[in-house]
Design a protein around this motif. Structure first.
Motif, PDB file in Angstrom:
ATOM      1  N   ARG A   1     -38.968 -46.330   8.424  1.00 10.70           N
ATOM      2  CA  ARG A   1     -39.674 -44.963   7.299  1.00 10.70           C
ATOM      3  C   ARG A   1     -38.927 -43.929   7.632  1.00 10.70           C
ATOM      4  N   ILE A   2     -39.209 -42.929   7.184  1.00 12.08           N
ATOM      5  CA  ILE A   2     -37.883 -41.714   6.710  1.00 12.08           C
ATOM      6  C   ILE A   2     -39.122 -40.917   7.303  1.00 12.08           C
ATOM      7  N   PHE A   3     -39.303 -39.816   8.682  1.00  5.37           N
ATOM      8  CA  PHE A   3     -39.681 -38.958   9.031  1.00  5.37           C
ATOM      9  C   PHE A   3     -39.094 -36.728   8.741  1.00  5.37           C
ATOM     10  N   ASN A   4     -39.385 -36.542   8.528  1.00 10.09           N
ATOM     11  CA  ASN A   4     -39.393 -35.134   8.892  1.00 10.09           C
ATOM     12  C   ASN A   4     -39.026 -34.826  10.247  1.00 10.09           C
ATOM     13  N   ILE A   5     -38.385 -33.594  10.404  1.00 11.19           N
ATOM     14  CA  ILE A   5     -39.011 -33.123  12.496  1.00 11.19           C
ATOM     15  C   ILE A   5     -40.330 -33.025  12.937  1.00 11.19           C
ATOM     16  N   LEU A   6     -40.600 -33.434  12.030  1.00  8.92           N
ATOM     17  CA  LEU A   6     -42.572 -32.971  12.257  1.00  8.92           C
ATOM     18  C   LEU A   6     -42.930 -34.154  12.414  1.00  8.92           C
ATOM     19  N   SER A   7     -42.275 -34.938  12.535  1.00 12.55           N
ATOM     20  CA  SER A   7     -42.605 -36.461  12.495  1.00 12.55           C
ATOM     21  C   SER A   7     -43.579 -36.865  11.142  1.00 12.55           C
ATOM     22  N   GLN A   8     -43.852 -36.090  10.141  1.00 13.57           N
ATOM     23  CA  GLN A   8     -44.135 -36.360   9.240  1.00 13.57           C
ATOM     24  C   GLN A   8     -43.799 -37.239   8.112  1.00 13.57           C
ATOM     25  N   LEU A   9     -44.417 -38.842   8.068  1.00 11.18           N
ATOM     26  CA  LEU A   9     -44.343 -39.775   7.154  1.00 11.18           C
ATOM     27  C   LEU A   9     -43.098 -38.916   5.264  1.00 11.18           C
ATOM     28  N   VAL A  10     -42.028 -39.510   4.916  1.00  8.27           N
ATOM     29  CA  VAL A  10     -41.358 -38.291   4.249  1.00  8.27           C
ATOM     30  C   VAL A  10     -41.076 -39.729   3.036  1.00  8.27           C
ATOM     31  N   ALA A  11     -41.009 -41.051   2.779  1.00 10.31           N
ATOM     32  CA  ALA A  11     -40.301 -41.729   2.451  1.00 10.31           C
ATOM     33  C   ALA A  11     -40.104 -42.934   3.016  1.00 10.31           C
ATOM     34  N   ILE A  12     -40.396 -43.883   2.068  1.00 11.65           N
ATOM     35  CA  ILE A  12     -39.997 -45.541   2.925  1.00 11.65           C
ATOM     36  C   ILE A  12     -38.992 -45.732   1.662  1.00 11.65           C
ATOM     37  N   PRO A  13     -37.518 -46.386   2.017  1.00 13.08           N
ATOM     38  CA  PRO A  13     -36.976 -46.978   1.174  1.00 13.08           C
ATOM     39  C   PRO A  13     -37.041 -48.186   0.691  1.00 13.08           C
ATOM     40  N   VAL A  14     -36.509 -48.728  -0.005  1.00 16.14           N
ATOM     41  CA  VAL A  14     -36.260 -49.597  -0.686  1.00 16.14           C
ATOM     42  C   VAL A  14     -35.174 -50.610  -0.583  1.00 16.14           C
ATOM     43  N   LEU A  15     -35.251 -52.308  -0.454  1.00 12.67           N
ATOM     44  CA  LEU A  15     -34.586 -52.613   0.604  1.00 12.67           C
ATOM     45  C   LEU A  15     -33.770 -52.880  -1.205  1.00 12.67           C
ATOM     46  N   GLN A  16     -31.979 -52.722  -0.953  1.00 10.55           N
ATOM     47  CA  GLN A  16     -31.206 -53.159  -1.759  1.00 10.55           C
ATOM     48  C   GLN A  16     -30.293 -53.975  -1.814  1.00 10.55           C
ATOM     49  N   GLY A  17     -30.017 -54.451  -0.545  1.00 11.49           N
ATOM     50  CA  GLY A  17     -28.926 -56.072  -0.426  1.00 11.49           C
ATOM     51  C   GLY A  17     -29.298 -56.243   0.709  1.00 11.49           C
ATOM     52  N   GLY A  18     -28.918 -58.042   0.976  1.00 14.60           N
ATOM     53  CA  GLY A  18     -28.859 -57.952   2.311  1.00 14.60           C
ATOM     54  C   GLY A  18     -28.193 -59.990   1.995  1.00 14.60           C
ATOM     55  N   THR A  19     -27.758 -60.469   3.049  1.00 16.19           N
ATOM     56  CA  THR A  19     -27.490 -61.832   3.106  1.00 16.19           C
ATOM     57  C   THR A  19     -29.018 -63.097   3.241  1.00 16.19           C
ATOM     58  N   GLY A  20     -29.954 -62.443   3.860  1.00 19.93           N
ATOM     59  CA  GLY A  20     -30.845 -62.912   3.927  1.00 19.93           C
ATOM     60  C   GLY A  20     -31.563 -64.013   2.378  1.00 19.93           C
ATOM     61  N   ASN A  21     -33.094 -64.038   2.488  1.00 17.24           N
ATOM     62  CA  ASN A  21     -33.207 -64.799   1.177  1.00 17.24           C
ATOM     63  C   ASN A  21     -35.096 -63.253   1.288  1.00 17.24           C
ATOM     64  N   VAL A  22     -33.945 -62.710   0.267  1.00 17.89           N
ATOM     65  CA  VAL A  22     -35.233 -61.966  -0.241  1.00 17.89           C
ATOM     66  C   VAL A  22     -35.324 -61.686  -1.749  1.00 17.89           C
ATOM     67  N   ALA A  23     -35.624 -61.545  -2.182  1.00 18.13           N
ATOM     68  CA  ALA A  23     -35.465 -61.006  -3.591  1.00 18.13           C
ATOM     69  C   ALA A  23     -34.983 -59.876  -3.050  1.00 18.13           C
ATOM     70  N   GLN A  24     -34.021 -59.335  -4.231  1.00 17.22           N
ATOM     71  CA  GLN A  24     -32.949 -57.760  -3.804  1.00 17.22           C
ATOM     72  C   GLN A  24     -33.633 -57.524  -4.834  1.00 17.22           C
ATOM     73  N   GLY A  25     -33.463 -55.321  -4.255  1.00 19.01           N
ATOM     74  CA  GLY A  25     -34.019 -54.259  -5.083  1.00 19.01           C
ATOM     75  C   GLY A  25     -35.106 -54.585  -5.344  1.00 19.01           C
TER      76      GLY A  25
END
Length: 150
Positions: free
Chosen positions: A73-97
């Motif tokens: 999770r990504i927060f601003n300096i006031l600890s407010q939730l700004v965004a949840i990134p998405v998975l772009q790539g990896g070596t594990g067994n997960v659907a990519q992107g």
């Protein structure tokens, strides 16, 4: 505002002294198992998008079939939730992107998250400034800073 700074100071001092007090009493804190690693985002500073590399599990990956609960999770300096990134790539067994990294079950391995610099699911770009990103793996939290420039 002075009360908040005073409370923050007390918490920081107490947290700094707690390991020393436990060691002074002959109690060693239990070693925590390393759940993963959070690396610095790139590019940093960035405009408008960035990638956040991270790894799940320890270096040896003693149990490759084990699933870890992962959130980023990504927060601003006031600890407010700004965004949840998405998975772009990896070596594990997960659907990519395109899969949001919110309570996602991942096996040990190296992954990359992508953030487009937008506020939550809107078209609005976030303001310039310092942001914090937190990786939580099986309840253990790792935090780093990033800088958005315009």
């Amino acid at each position: 505002m002075k009360l908040r700074w005073g409370a923050l100071t007390i918490v920081l001092v107490a947290s700094a002294l707690m390991p020393r007090i436990a060691n002074a009493q002959g109690q060693n804190p239990a070693p925590q198992r390393k759940a993963g690693a959070l690396k610095q985002n790139y590019p940093n500073p960035f405009n408008p998008e960035t990638r956040i590399p991270f790894s799940v599990g320890d270096e040896k990956c003693e149990d490759p079939g084990r699933q870890h609960r992962v959130s980023l999770r990504i927060f601003n300096i006031l600890s407010q939730l700004v965004a949840i990134p998405v998975l772009q790539g990896g070596t594990g067994n997960v659907a990519q992107g395109g899969v949001k990294i919110a309570n996602l079950m991942l096996t040990c391995g190296d992954y990359v998250a992508y953030w487009n610099g937008k506020f939550m699911d809107t078209r609005n770009e976030v303001a310039s400034g310092v942001y914090l990103y937190e990786l939580r793996i099986d309840g253990q939290s790792l935090v780093k800073r990033m800088l958005v420039t315009k």
